[in-house]
Scaffold this motif. Structure first.
Motif, PDB file in Angstrom:
ATOM      1  N   ASP A 280       0.829  -1.198   0.000  1.00  0.00           N
ATOM      2  CA  ASP A 280       0.000   0.000   0.000  1.00  0.00           C
ATOM      3  C   ASP A 280       0.871   1.258   0.000  1.00  0.00           C
ATOM      4  O   ASP A 280       0.586   2.231  -0.689  1.00  0.00           O
ATOM      5  CB  ASP A 280      -0.919  -0.002   1.220  1.00  0.00           C
ATOM      6  CG  ASP A 280      -1.888   1.169   1.224  1.00  0.00           C
ATOM      7  OD1 ASP A 280      -2.394   1.517   0.141  1.00  0.00           O
ATOM      8  OD2 ASP A 280      -2.124   1.749   2.299  1.00  0.00           O
TER       9      ASP A 280
ATOM     10  N   ARG B  81       4.656   7.590  11.182  1.00  0.00           N
ATOM     11  CA  ARG B  81       3.676   6.902  12.019  1.00  0.00           C
ATOM     12  C   ARG B  81       2.426   7.765  12.220  1.00  0.00           C
ATOM     13  O   ARG B  81       1.289   7.291  12.071  1.00  0.00           O
ATOM     14  CB  ARG B  81       4.309   6.581  13.369  1.00  0.00           C
ATOM     15  CG  ARG B  81       3.365   6.161  14.486  1.00  0.00           C
ATOM     16  CD  ARG B  81       3.147   4.661  14.521  1.00  0.00           C
ATOM     17  NE  ARG B  81       1.970   4.208  13.806  1.00  0.00           N
ATOM     18  CZ  ARG B  81       1.554   2.949  13.770  1.00  0.00           C
ATOM     19  NH1 ARG B  81       2.233   2.013  14.414  1.00  0.00           N
ATOM     20  NH2 ARG B  81       0.487   2.606  13.108  1.00  0.00           N
ATOM     21  N   GLN B  82       2.628   9.026  12.550  1.00  0.00           N
ATOM     22  CA  GLN B  82       1.500   9.933  12.742  1.00  0.00           C
ATOM     23  C   GLN B  82       0.691  10.093  11.466  1.00  0.00           C
ATOM     24  O   GLN B  82      -0.555  10.085  11.487  1.00  0.00           O
ATOM     25  CB  GLN B  82       2.010  11.297  13.205  1.00  0.00           C
ATOM     26  CG  GLN B  82       2.542  11.340  14.625  1.00  0.00           C
ATOM     27  CD  GLN B  82       2.823  12.762  15.090  1.00  0.00           C
ATOM     28  OE1 GLN B  82       2.890  13.699  14.283  1.00  0.00           O
ATOM     29  NE2 GLN B  82       2.988  12.959  16.387  1.00  0.00           N
TER      30      GLN B  82
ATOM     31  N   LEU C 163       0.468   8.066   8.796  1.00  0.00           N
ATOM     32  CA  LEU C 163      -0.236   6.846   8.424  1.00  0.00           C
ATOM     33  C   LEU C 163      -1.464   6.633   9.300  1.00  0.00           C
ATOM     34  O   LEU C 163      -2.525   6.215   8.808  1.00  0.00           O
ATOM     35  CB  LEU C 163       0.701   5.641   8.532  1.00  0.00           C
ATOM     36  CG  LEU C 163       1.864   5.585   7.539  1.00  0.00           C
ATOM     37  CD1 LEU C 163       2.736   4.376   7.812  1.00  0.00           C
ATOM     38  CD2 LEU C 163       1.352   5.561   6.105  1.00  0.00           C
ATOM     39  N   ASP C 164      -1.340   6.935  10.595  1.00  0.00           N
ATOM     40  CA  ASP C 164      -2.485   6.796  11.492  1.00  0.00           C
ATOM     41  C   ASP C 164      -3.605   7.748  11.105  1.00  0.00           C
ATOM     42  O   ASP C 164      -4.789   7.384  11.115  1.00  0.00           O
ATOM     43  CB  ASP C 164      -2.057   7.063  12.936  1.00  0.00           C
ATOM     44  CG  ASP C 164      -1.216   5.933  13.523  1.00  0.00           C
ATOM     45  OD1 ASP C 164      -1.192   4.845  12.918  1.00  0.00           O
ATOM     46  OD2 ASP C 164      -0.581   6.148  14.571  1.00  0.00           O
ATOM     47  N   SER C 165      -3.239   8.981  10.751  1.00  0.00           N
ATOM     48  CA  SER C 165      -4.261   9.972  10.392  1.00  0.00           C
ATOM     49  C   SER C 165      -4.958   9.627   9.088  1.00  0.00           C
ATOM     50  O   SER C 165      -6.129   9.972   8.889  1.00  0.00           O
ATOM     51  CB  SER C 165      -3.628  11.362  10.291  1.00  0.00           C
ATOM     52  OG  SER C 165      -2.742  11.443   9.179  1.00  0.00           O
ATOM     53  N   LEU C 166      -4.253   8.948   8.193  1.00  0.00           N
ATOM     54  CA  LEU C 166      -4.827   8.582   6.893  1.00  0.00           C
ATOM     55  C   LEU C 166      -5.487   7.215   6.904  1.00  0.00           C
ATOM     56  O   LEU C 166      -6.176   6.845   5.946  1.00  0.00           O
ATOM     57  CB  LEU C 166      -3.728   8.604   5.813  1.00  0.00           C
ATOM     58  CG  LEU C 166      -3.087   9.967   5.524  1.00  0.00           C
ATOM     59  CD1 LEU C 166      -1.910   9.798   4.573  1.00  0.00           C
ATOM     60  CD2 LEU C 166      -4.115  10.921   4.940  1.00  0.00           C
ATOM     61  N   GLY C 167      -5.264   6.456   7.972  1.00  0.00           N
ATOM     62  CA  GLY C 167      -5.837   5.126   8.056  1.00  0.00           C
ATOM     63  C   GLY C 167      -5.247   4.162   7.053  1.00  0.00           C
ATOM     64  O   GLY C 167      -5.934   3.238   6.598  1.00  0.00           O
ATOM     65  N   ARG C 168      -3.966   4.340   6.709  1.00  0.00           N
ATOM     66  CA  ARG C 168      -3.334   3.467   5.724  1.00  0.00           C
ATOM     67  C   ARG C 168      -2.862   2.175   6.376  1.00  0.00           C
ATOM     68  O   ARG C 168      -2.602   2.107   7.580  1.00  0.00           O
ATOM     69  CB  ARG C 168      -2.159   4.170   5.039  1.00  0.00           C
ATOM     70  CG  ARG C 168      -2.538   5.487   4.379  1.00  0.00           C
ATOM     71  CD  ARG C 168      -3.655   5.318   3.344  1.00  0.00           C
ATOM     72  NE  ARG C 168      -3.198   4.670   2.147  1.00  0.00           N
ATOM     73  CZ  ARG C 168      -2.902   5.306   1.006  1.00  0.00           C
ATOM     74  NH1 ARG C 168      -3.024   6.615   0.941  1.00  0.00           N
ATOM     75  NH2 ARG C 168      -2.513   4.637  -0.063  1.00  0.00           N
ATOM     76  N   THR C 169      -2.728   1.131   5.583  1.00  0.00           N
ATOM     77  CA  THR C 169      -2.469  -0.202   6.102  1.00  0.00           C
ATOM     78  C   THR C 169      -0.987  -0.544   6.124  1.00  0.00           C
ATOM     79  O   THR C 169      -0.178   0.046   5.417  1.00  0.00           O
ATOM     80  CB  THR C 169      -3.212  -1.258   5.260  1.00  0.00           C
ATOM     81  OG1 THR C 169      -2.761  -1.163   3.897  1.00  0.00           O
ATOM     82  CG2 THR C 169      -4.706  -1.026   5.303  1.00  0.00           C
ATOM     83  N   GLU C 170      -0.656  -1.525   6.951  1.00  0.00           N
ATOM     84  CA  GLU C 170       0.687  -2.080   7.027  1.00  0.00           C
ATOM     85  C   GLU C 170       0.637  -3.519   6.487  1.00  0.00           C
ATOM     86  O   GLU C 170      -0.435  -4.099   6.385  1.00  0.00           O
ATOM     87  CB  GLU C 170       1.184  -2.071   8.467  1.00  0.00           C
ATOM     88  CG  GLU C 170       1.254  -0.683   9.106  1.00  0.00           C
ATOM     89  CD  GLU C 170       1.682  -0.752  10.557  1.00  0.00           C
ATOM     90  OE1 GLU C 170       2.824  -1.161  10.807  1.00  0.00           O
ATOM     91  OE2 GLU C 170       0.859  -0.432  11.420  1.00  0.00           O
TER      92      GLU C 170
END
Length: 240
Positions: free
Chosen positions: A63, A156-157, A159-166
């Motif tokens: 992603d 990290r911040q 990705l969390d705000s965008l709701g992207r996946t790992e």
């Protein structure tokens, strides 16, 4: 952190030193350091221990591909982006995007010329990627970080705000990936590292590599010492 500076300091000290015995010792120390740090075999063996081998990303699609900065700057004379040796990071990232292995490129770098924050590396890279055919919707800019710890923290911040996946793929120079991986894992991110821009080479040494020092190798030791010192400092600061 450059051995070349240490050697120059010893030579300059010897030039102003009036005591003959100390002058000779200083010059001998400078010569010894040049022979050690200029040795091709020693340099390559140490660099091989620092750099992981190139590993192709797992099959399938990621992603996010995070490109760590430090490969370019703004060229005021040409009013354009100017790339360094480590631009392999960006070139490989673009190739992976074009091949469909990654959906989105996240450029992590807020470094900018003094007094020109709008010309940060992430913004310059975004413009360049768009000129190469990458749509803006597939580019994320993280433009606050100035070092590897901040790369991981602000990513990290974001990705969390965008709701992207790992998991995410992170690309950097081979000499730097160990410290970068430790920083991203400290932030609780699941990552696969991709190493490019290798300084080391295969163990195919000639006779001259053992006995004839090279000035460029003296200069290249800065990379090794910087990473070793960086790992130590980051552990002390609890960044990794």
């Amino acid at each position: 952190l450059q051995p070349s500076v240490w050697i120059m300091g010893l030579v300059l000290w010897a030039l102003i030193e009036r005591r003959p015995h100390l002058k000779h010792r200083l010059l001998l120390m400078a010569l010894s350091m040049f022979l050690i740090f200029g040795n091709e075999v020693l340099y390559n063996e140490v660099m091989l221990s620092l750099e992981p081998a190139y590993i192709e990303p797992h099959t399938g699609q990621y992603d996010i591909l995070v490109v760590l900065g430090g490969y370019a700057e703004y060229n005021s004379r040409g009013a354009e982006i100017e790339f360094f040796q480590s631009s392999d990071r960006l070139n490989k990232a673009l190739a992976l995007y074009k091949s469909g292995k990654v959906k989105t490129l996240l450029i992590s770098s807020g470094v900018h010329p003094e007094g020109a924050p709008s010309l940060n590396e992430a913004a310059l890279t975004s413009d360049w990627l768009q000129s190469c055919g990458v749509p803006l919707k597939d580019i994320i800019k993280e433009n606050r970080s100035w070092n590897t710890y901040q790369n991981a923290f602000y990513t990290r911040q974001l990705l969390d705000s965008l709701g992207r996946t790992e998991p995410i793929l992170v690309i950097s120079s081979a000499s730097h990936v160990n410290r970068a991986e430790a920083c991203f894992k400290k932030q609780g991110l699941e990552v696969q590292m991709l190493a490019v821009d290798h300084y080391s080479s295969e163990k195919t040494y000639g006779i001259t590599d053992y006995f004839f020092p090279k000035m460029r190798r003296v200069l290249d030791w800065e990379v090794i010492i910087k990473e070793k010192a960086g790992m130590l400092v980051y552990r002390i600061q609890d960044y990794i």
